[in-house]
Motif scaffolding. Structure first.
Motif, PDB file in Angstrom:
ATOM      1  N   ILE A   1      12.384  16.391  11.825  1.00 33.26           N
ATOM      2  CA  ILE A   1      10.973  16.680  12.154  1.00 33.26           C
ATOM      3  C   ILE A   1      10.145  15.422  11.865  1.00 33.26           C
ATOM      4  CG2 ILE A   1       8.971  18.146  11.672  1.00 33.26           C
ATOM      5  CD1 ILE A   1      11.254  19.674  13.008  1.00 33.26           C
ATOM      6  N   THR A   2      10.452  14.753  10.757  1.00 34.13           N
ATOM      7  CA  THR A   2       9.712  13.525  10.431  1.00 34.13           C
ATOM      8  C   THR A   2       9.978  12.446  11.486  1.00 34.13           C
ATOM      9  OG1 THR A   2      11.522  12.701   9.048  1.00 34.13           O
ATOM     10  CG2 THR A   2       9.799  13.954   7.929  1.00 34.13           C
ATOM     11  N   LEU A   3      11.186  12.402  12.017  1.00 31.21           N
ATOM     12  CA  LEU A   3      11.506  11.408  13.052  1.00 31.21           C
ATOM     13  C   LEU A   3      10.802  11.758  14.360  1.00 31.21           C
ATOM     14  CD1 LEU A   3      13.069   8.874  13.883  1.00 31.21           C
ATOM     15  CD2 LEU A   3      14.985  10.358  14.510  1.00 31.21           C
TER      16      LEU A   3
ATOM     17  N   ALA B   1      12.905   8.699   5.770  1.00 33.51           N
ATOM     18  CA  ALA B   1      12.761   9.988   5.081  1.00 33.51           C
ATOM     19  C   ALA B   1      14.018  10.831   5.304  1.00 33.51           C
ATOM     20  CB  ALA B   1      11.540  10.724   5.629  1.00 33.51           C
ATOM     21  N   ALA B   2      14.505  11.446   4.236  1.00 25.12           N
ATOM     22  CA  ALA B   2      15.714  12.272   4.336  1.00 25.12           C
ATOM     23  C   ALA B   2      16.026  12.891   2.983  1.00 25.12           C
ATOM     24  CB  ALA B   2      16.914  11.404   4.748  1.00 25.12           C
TER      25      ALA B   2
ATOM     26  N   GLN C   1       0.852  -1.188   0.000  1.00 22.22           N
ATOM     27  CA  GLN C   1       0.000   0.000   0.000  1.00 22.22           C
ATOM     28  C   GLN C   1       0.893   1.245   0.000  1.00 22.22           C
ATOM     29  OE1 GLN C   1      -3.043  -0.251   3.180  1.00 22.22           O
ATOM     30  NE2 GLN C   1      -2.335  -2.346   3.467  1.00 22.22           N
ATOM     31  N   LEU C   2       0.415   2.313  -0.628  1.00 21.32           N
ATOM     32  CA  LEU C   2       1.190   3.556  -0.693  1.00 21.32           C
ATOM     33  C   LEU C   2       0.294   4.735  -0.346  1.00 21.32           C
ATOM     34  CD1 LEU C   2       3.805   5.115  -1.663  1.00 21.32           C
ATOM     35  CD2 LEU C   2       2.840   5.051  -3.941  1.00 21.32           C
ATOM     36  N   ARG C   3       0.755   5.570   0.579  1.00 21.50           N
ATOM     37  CA  ARG C   3       0.003   6.781   0.922  1.00 21.50           C
ATOM     38  C   ARG C   3       0.908   7.979   0.655  1.00 21.50           C
ATOM     39  NH1 ARG C   3      -3.031   3.621   0.563  1.00 21.50           N
ATOM     40  NH2 ARG C   3      -4.618   2.784   1.959  1.00 21.50           N
ATOM     41  N   ASN C   4       0.346   8.956  -0.052  1.00 27.59           N
ATOM     42  CA  ASN C   4       1.097  10.165  -0.373  1.00 27.59           C
ATOM     43  C   ASN C   4       0.882  11.178   0.749  1.00 27.59           C
ATOM     44  OD1 ASN C   4       0.923  12.603  -3.104  1.00 27.59           O
ATOM     45  ND2 ASN C   4       2.521  12.142  -1.656  1.00 27.59           N
ATOM     46  N   ALA C   5       1.789  11.197   1.723  1.00 27.13           N
ATOM     47  CA  ALA C   5       1.625  12.104   2.868  1.00 27.13           C
ATOM     48  C   ALA C   5       2.998  12.613   3.291  1.00 27.13           C
ATOM     49  CB  ALA C   5       0.963  11.362   4.032  1.00 27.13           C
ATOM     50  N   ASP C   6       2.991  13.824   3.861  1.00 27.14           N
ATOM     51  CA  ASP C   6       4.232  14.452   4.290  1.00 27.14           C
ATOM     52  C   ASP C   6       4.434  14.178   5.788  1.00 27.14           C
ATOM     53  OD1 ASP C   6       6.283  16.188   5.073  1.00 27.14           O
ATOM     54  OD2 ASP C   6       5.801  17.571   3.445  1.00 27.14           O
ATOM     55  N   ALA C   7       5.491  13.457   6.106  1.00 31.14           N
ATOM     56  CA  ALA C   7       5.723  13.049   7.502  1.00 31.14           C
ATOM     57  C   ALA C   7       6.146  14.224   8.378  1.00 31.14           C
ATOM     58  CB  ALA C   7       6.761  11.937   7.554  1.00 31.14           C
ATOM     59  N   ARG C   8       6.377  15.409   7.791  1.00 32.39           N
ATOM     60  CA  ARG C   8       6.639  16.591   8.624  1.00 32.39           C
ATOM     61  C   ARG C   8       5.356  17.064   9.290  1.00 32.39           C
ATOM     62  NH1 ARG C   8       9.419  20.227   4.106  1.00 32.39           N
ATOM     63  NH2 ARG C   8       7.794  19.122   2.979  1.00 32.39           N
ATOM     64  N   LEU C   9       4.196  16.630   8.755  1.00 31.92           N
ATOM     65  CA  LEU C   9       2.909  17.075   9.285  1.00 31.92           C
ATOM     66  C   LEU C   9       2.338  15.993  10.184  1.00 31.92           C
ATOM     67  CD1 LEU C   9       1.562  18.545   5.930  1.00 31.92           C
ATOM     68  CD2 LEU C   9       2.735  19.754   7.785  1.00 31.92           C
TER      69      LEU C   9
ATOM     70  N   GLY D   1      18.519  23.575   6.264  1.00 39.47           N
ATOM     71  CA  GLY D   1      17.246  23.658   6.991  1.00 39.47           C
ATOM     72  C   GLY D   1      16.297  22.559   6.544  1.00 39.47           C
ATOM     73  N   LEU D   2      16.221  22.377   5.230  1.00 42.98           N
ATOM     74  CA  LEU D   2      15.336  21.346   4.691  1.00 42.98           C
ATOM     75  C   LEU D   2      15.839  19.949   5.093  1.00 42.98           C
ATOM     76  CD1 LEU D   2      12.889  20.777   2.839  1.00 42.98           C
ATOM     77  CD2 LEU D   2      14.496  20.598   0.927  1.00 42.98           C
ATOM     78  N   ALA D   3      17.151  19.764   5.031  1.00 47.88           N
ATOM     79  CA  ALA D   3      17.733  18.460   5.411  1.00 47.88           C
ATOM     80  C   ALA D   3      17.371  18.135   6.861  1.00 47.88           C
ATOM     81  CB  ALA D   3      19.250  18.490   5.233  1.00 47.88           C
ATOM     82  N   PHE D   4      17.492  19.133   7.699  1.00 44.51           N
ATOM     83  CA  PHE D   4      17.160  18.967   9.118  1.00 44.51           C
ATOM     84  C   PHE D   4      15.689  18.559   9.272  1.00 44.51           C
ATOM     85  CE2 PHE D   4      15.970  20.368  13.319  1.00 44.51           C
ATOM     86  CZ  PHE D   4      17.086  20.145  14.100  1.00 44.51           C
ATOM     87  N   ASP D   5      14.794  19.291   8.580  1.00 47.60           N
ATOM     88  CA  ASP D   5      13.350  19.015   8.720  1.00 47.60           C
ATOM     89  C   ASP D   5      13.001  17.610   8.205  1.00 47.60           C
ATOM     90  OD1 ASP D   5      13.134  21.517   9.684  1.00 47.60           O
ATOM     91  OD2 ASP D   5      11.972  22.341   8.010  1.00 47.60           O
TER      92      ASP D   5
END
Ligand SMILES: NC(=O)c1ccc[n+]([C@@H]2O[C@H](COP(=O)([O-])OP(=O)(O)OC[C@H]3O[C@@H](n4cnc5c(N)ncnc54)[C@H](O)[C@@H]3O)[C@@H](O)[C@H]2O)c1
Length: 359
Positions: A136-138, A115-116, A87-95, A128-132
């Motif tokens: 943030i996802t972790l 995610a990275a 299964q695949l869900r298109n979601a942003d793990a930062r949220l 900044g993006l690399a960090f997030d």
């Protein structure tokens, strides 16, 4: 021959529901396919942001053959996942809310975080993006797992061999003191610290994986192993800094996946914790890599360059712990794994050339 037969792992995975965050990427889709083949129920959560169809459809300056080849690789990933019942869900793990909905829907028993921005060079360009994307996802992953440790027995974190920094000897094992350099490696090390803290504070089962220099089918991350074969096919030189004497523990994706499957199947219960180097376990030189390419594409141009002053010093990652605890037995050295991959790449590239010329 491993002391833990691979076939014995299927029953341990059959009742597991495994969520792969950042799992549509190179490592993730290969792991998803193998876990599903072994009987686990698998869901990928990915925002398709890095190394994705979107990137490879809209980059203006991209060469048409390369664009066609990469899109083929990505489409192939999706059709393999579909036919493999992943299964695949298109979601942003930062949220947190979006990731939370995926947790509610899927109700995982194990979670793999991958995610990275999976490149130290690219991470340096966008710290900044690399960090997030890494942390943030972790953070969101750990916060969603924390109230469910009775159900979720393991979080696997994809770290990196870069946490070791410059190697002092020929080889490092997991007890070596990490000395990460740069944004990517430091964010990985922070991630390791974070998940270990959740283990000691909240009783989370954790596994840290440190891979190195992966290569394999359908990768579009443009690491040296991919760029060498692609440069050979497009008449561009293969650059050998310092004569190509830099060493990396090149690892075929199938070997990494075998190790990850073992670490997921053999995890020892909800509060267990371990860290594993999962590599081939024998560093080889960049010149060795170029030699394999040259044997497949004889017209490849090899060009020596002076060594960059800040080049990291790397080497072999000892895999003794993974061998003894997990029965990990990597099978593919450069002369077979990398050769097999290069032959696949040549065929895929020729097909993309035909398709791009017809377009
Ligand atoms: N490939 C290697 O050689 C290597 C070596 C060491 C460690 N790693 C680590 O393994 C992991 C996977 O690497 P890979 O080679 O598959 O990289 P990849 O770029 O192919 O995959 C990473 C995936 O994460 C997804 N992602 C990024 N941000 C996200 C977000 N906010 N929400 C949801 N998904 C998101 C991307 O869209 C992408 O599909 C990474 O953490 C990487 O740092 C890779």
């Amino acid at each position: 021959m491993s002391h833990i037969p691979y076939d014995s792992l299927g029953p341990k995975l059959a009742d597991q529901r495994i969520m792969l965050i950042g799992g549509a990427g190179f490592i993730g889709h290969n792991l998803a396919l193998e876990l599903a083949r072994m009987g686990a129920t698998v869901m990928i959560v990915d925002n398709l942001m890095v190394n994705s169809l979107i990137e490879n459809s809209f980059v203006e300056e991209q060469d048409p053959v390369q664009r066609t080849a990469y899109r083929n690789f990505l489409n192939e990933r999706f059709s393999l996942l579909r036919s493999g019942h992943v299964q695949l869900r298109n979601a942003d793990a930062r949220l947190l809310a979006d990731l939370g909905r995926c947790f509610e829907e899927f109700d995982p028993t194990k979670v793999v975080h991958m995610a990275a921005i999976a490149s130290a060079v690219d991470a340096k360009k966008e710290p900044g993006l690399a960090f997030d994307l890494q942390l943030i996802t972790l953070r969101n992953t750990l916060e969603l797992v924390r109230p469910k440790t009775d159900r979720i027995n393991q979080v696997m974190f994809m770290s990196s061999s870069t946490v070791y920094g410059d190697f002092e000897g020929d080889s490092v094992d997991e007890r070596a003191f990490p000395r990460p350099e740069g944004i990517y490696a430091n964010a990985k090390f922070m991630g390791e610290r974070l998940i270990r803290t959740y283990r000691t504070q909240y009783g989370l089962g954790t596994t840290v994986i440190r891979p190195s220099a992966l290569y394999g089918e359908r990768c579009i991350s443009r690491r040296v192993s991919q760029m060498f074969i692609e440069n050979a096919l497009t008449g561009k030189p293969l650059l050998l800094e310092g004569g190509g004497d830099g060493r990396l523990d090149f690892t075929y994706i199938r070997d990494l996946v075998q190790g990850q499957v073992r670490a997921l199947a053999l995890h020892d219960g909800p509060d267990a914790s371990n860290t594993f180097n999962l590599t081939f376990g024998n560093a080889r030189t960049i010149a060795d890599l170029a030699a394999v390419v040259k044997s497949i594409v004889p017209e490849a141009i090899l060009e020596e360059r002076p060594r960059a002053v800040d080049k990291p010093v790397r080497g072999t990652l000892s895999i003794e712990r993974a061998q003894s605890v997990l029965g990990f037995e990597p099978e593919y050295g450069l002369e077979d794994g990398y050769r097999q991959y290069c032959e696949w790449y040549v065929d895929a590239w020729r097909r993309a050339q035909r398709e791009a010329n017809l377009a």
